[in-house]
Design an enzyme around this catalytic site. Structure first.
Site, PDB file in Angstrom:
ATOM      1  N   SER A  16      18.417  42.327  31.480  1.00 40.70           N
ATOM      2  CA  SER A  16      19.737  42.931  31.285  1.00 40.70           C
ATOM      3  C   SER A  16      20.005  43.952  32.392  1.00 40.70           C
ATOM      4  O   SER A  16      19.999  43.594  33.564  1.00 40.70           O
ATOM      5  CB  SER A  16      19.841  43.527  29.885  1.00 40.70           C
ATOM      6  OG  SER A  16      21.176  43.789  29.538  1.00 40.70           O
ATOM      7  N   GLU A  57      23.562  34.245  24.735  1.00 43.61           N
ATOM      8  CA  GLU A  57      23.830  35.568  25.298  1.00 43.61           C
ATOM      9  C   GLU A  57      25.085  36.170  24.667  1.00 43.61           C
ATOM     10  O   GLU A  57      25.214  37.388  24.541  1.00 43.61           O
ATOM     11  CB  GLU A  57      24.007  35.475  26.815  1.00 43.61           C
ATOM     12  CG  GLU A  57      22.773  35.039  27.581  1.00 43.61           C
ATOM     13  CD  GLU A  57      21.727  36.118  27.717  1.00 43.61           C
ATOM     14  OE1 GLU A  57      21.939  37.237  27.193  1.00 43.61           O
ATOM     15  OE2 GLU A  57      20.679  35.855  28.331  1.00 43.61           O
ATOM     16  N   HIS A  90      20.686  37.651  23.335  1.00 43.30           N
ATOM     17  CA  HIS A  90      20.393  38.527  24.468  1.00 43.30           C
ATOM     18  C   HIS A  90      19.145  39.354  24.198  1.00 43.30           C
ATOM     19  O   HIS A  90      19.024  39.976  23.143  1.00 43.30           O
ATOM     20  CB  HIS A  90      21.598  39.442  24.702  1.00 43.30           C
ATOM     21  CG  HIS A  90      21.486  40.300  25.913  1.00 43.30           C
ATOM     22  ND1 HIS A  90      21.359  39.785  27.177  1.00 43.30           N
ATOM     23  CD2 HIS A  90      21.468  41.661  26.059  1.00 43.30           C
ATOM     24  CE1 HIS A  90      21.303  40.775  28.057  1.00 43.30           C
ATOM     25  NE2 HIS A  90      21.355  41.921  27.391  1.00 43.30           N
TER      26      HIS A  90
END
Length: 503
Positions: free
Chosen positions: A211, A325, A414
């Protein structure tokens, strides 16, 4: 006499055990670590730069002060100033502080002569949260694979990314913002100088992150400060090459000046005089989110342009993203996943480009909306990074698509791959991990370890991971149960997103 002899023996044994405590001589002093049950040695809370406080708030990181004697490196240093933003973050650090530029080292080396490969991992958290103490990033498991592993704290939010006209004027580089990225570069310089003391090879450093940590890797690959400080890169979900490019310095300065005015501290002197907690609390209001800027120094020009011109670090890259995601409700809202509702959502998002979007994202509506949400959030930017690097670097590039949900979850959301990749499933007691989860984790960790050691994830009887190529039809590894090499089927997505990207 017998009692005196026992006391003498006891004190001798104590002296021997004290001598046995592992130590590493860094440029700033001797650190004493802890030998873990696995045999790996950990050194926690080592300062790699001076505390960024007072006049050093919003300044390039300065060298850490030397210390005398032996510094106990048996606990994590404070995490950088941050609000409690993400429910999945678990910390083992000593609270929150502006004085937070610490790193942690896990090493399997028994002597400093071993010259082992090195992994430097940057945490995620939107450049606003995160810490090197989080159990999912723990380096012991990777160290047990023969890799000296580090996690690095870097400044966050307004402390790490405030741009302001006065800061730009003060800088010899005529730039401001990106202090968190400068911290990472300073940590890499520390690694270059000191990692041999921990048995690491400074010429075999791989940087990695997830990330915001992955965004950071893409940034360090174009940051002149980091040139020559690493030999490989791993990115998990995210890059600076996405739909929301870093703001130009002028825009960043304007936002910073408006923020300063709004909180009643318009000048740099007043901003630096504010207590850290008060300054942090001011960022809790909507619209006050600070991130990387195209400052002309750390990020010399638009990342997309730099990668297109082949100006990034010429190192092997392994990168990819997860299947969930985003979530289909981010596109459809609370409406049912029907063709009519999807078409209406696309019309609202893309106007006269809605038909092109419909053509690019065909098939099952729920799946298509999920993939579109993922692309808009982070997948397209990761694809763009991989595609650009494969096109211009001349170095091997490996792409993955991660599909395994955590037990009981709907999809591979995610950040869920971190614990698998770093071998840290046992540290998360929230989920009832299965044999399949542990098998995938072992496989994924082996891929990552091979890449860190050789620049190639393959080896040891693993399914063959083909290199990625630029353009349509790239090969990639689908990481799941089972993992398999496949040819990309999402090219239409990225052709459409390319048409939407800001130059």
């Amino acid at each position: 006499m017998k009692k005196a002899g026992l006391l003498l023996l006891s004190s001798s044994l104590f002296a021997l055990s004290a001598q046995a405590a592992p130590r590493a001589a860094t440029a700033t002093g001797v650190a004493e670590g802890v030998t873990e049950a696995s045999g790996v040695t950990s050194y926690k809370g080592i300062p790699y730069a001076a505390a960024p406080v007072g006049k050093l708030r919003w300044a390039e990181p300065k060298p850490a002060a030397k210390w005398k004697g032996v510094r106990k490196a048996d606990h994590f240093g404070a995490r950088c100033m941050q609000l409690p933003l993400f429910s999945d973050m678990v910390f083992r650090s000593d609270g929150v502080s502006e004085d937070c530029l610490f790193l942690n080292v896990w090493t399997p080396a028994k002597s400093k002569k071993e010259k082992l490969p090195v992994l430097v991992y940057f945490y995620g958290g939107g450049f606003a949260a995160g810490d090197g103490s989080e159990p999912r990033y723990d380096g012991e498991s990777m160290a047990a694979k023969g890799i000296v592993t580090l996690t690095v704290n870097y400044r966050l939010n307004v402390f790490g990314f405030l741009a302001h006209p006065e800061l730009t004027k003060e800088s010899k580089h005529h730039a401001s913002g990106n202090y968190g990225l400068m911290d990472q570069a300073a940590a890499l310089a520390w690694v270059k100088k000191n990692i041999a003391a921990f048995g690491g090879d400074p010429s075999r450093v791989t940087i990695a992150g997830e990330s915001a940590g992955s965004f950071s890797v893409s940034a360090q690959m174009i940051n002149p400060q980091s040139r020559g400080l690493f030999a490989g890169a791993i990115g998990e979900s995210g890059s600076l090459l996405g739909l929301k490019a870093p703001a130009p310095l002028a825009a960043g300065q304007q936002g910073g000046a408006e923020f300063a005015l709004a909180i009643g501290a318009p000048t740099l002197v007043e901003l630096r005089a504010l207590p850290a907690q008060q300054l942090l609390d001011e960022t809790s209001k909507p619209g006050r989110w600070f991130s990387a800027v195209q400052d002309g120094y750390v990020i010399p020009r638009a990342p997309v342009a730099m990668y297109a011109a082949g100006e990034q670090a010429k190192v092997p890259l392994l990168a990819g993203w997860n299947s969930y995601e985003g979530h289909y409700k981010q596109i459809l809202g609370e409406t049912e996943p029907t063709a009519e509702n999807f078409a209406a959502a696309l019309q609202k998002l893309y106007g006269d480009q809605a038909a092109a979007a419909q053509q690019a994202y065909g098939g099952d509506i729920k799946q298509a909306a999920t993939e579109l949400a993922s692309d808009r959030f982070i997948a397209y930017g990761t694809w763009k990074w991989i595609n650009s690097h494969a096109r211009t670097s001349g170095k091997p590039t490996y792409r993955y698509y991660y599909t395994r949900p955590r037990p009981g979850q709907e999809g591979a959301g995610h950040s869920v791959e971190i614990e698998y990749a770093l071998g840290n499933l046992p540290g998360n007691k929230v989920y009832a991990w299965t044999a399949d989860d542990y098998a995938l984790s072992a496989q994924m960790q082996d891929y990552f370890a091979n890449f860190i050691k050789t620049g190639n994830p393959n080896g040891g009887g693993l399914p063959e991971w083909p290199q990625a190529s630029a353009g349509a039809g790239s090969r990639l590894m689908e990481l799941g149960v089972p993992s398999r090499a496949v040819t990309a089927t999402d090219d239409a997505h990225y052709q459409f997103q390319e048409s939407q990207a800001r130059p």
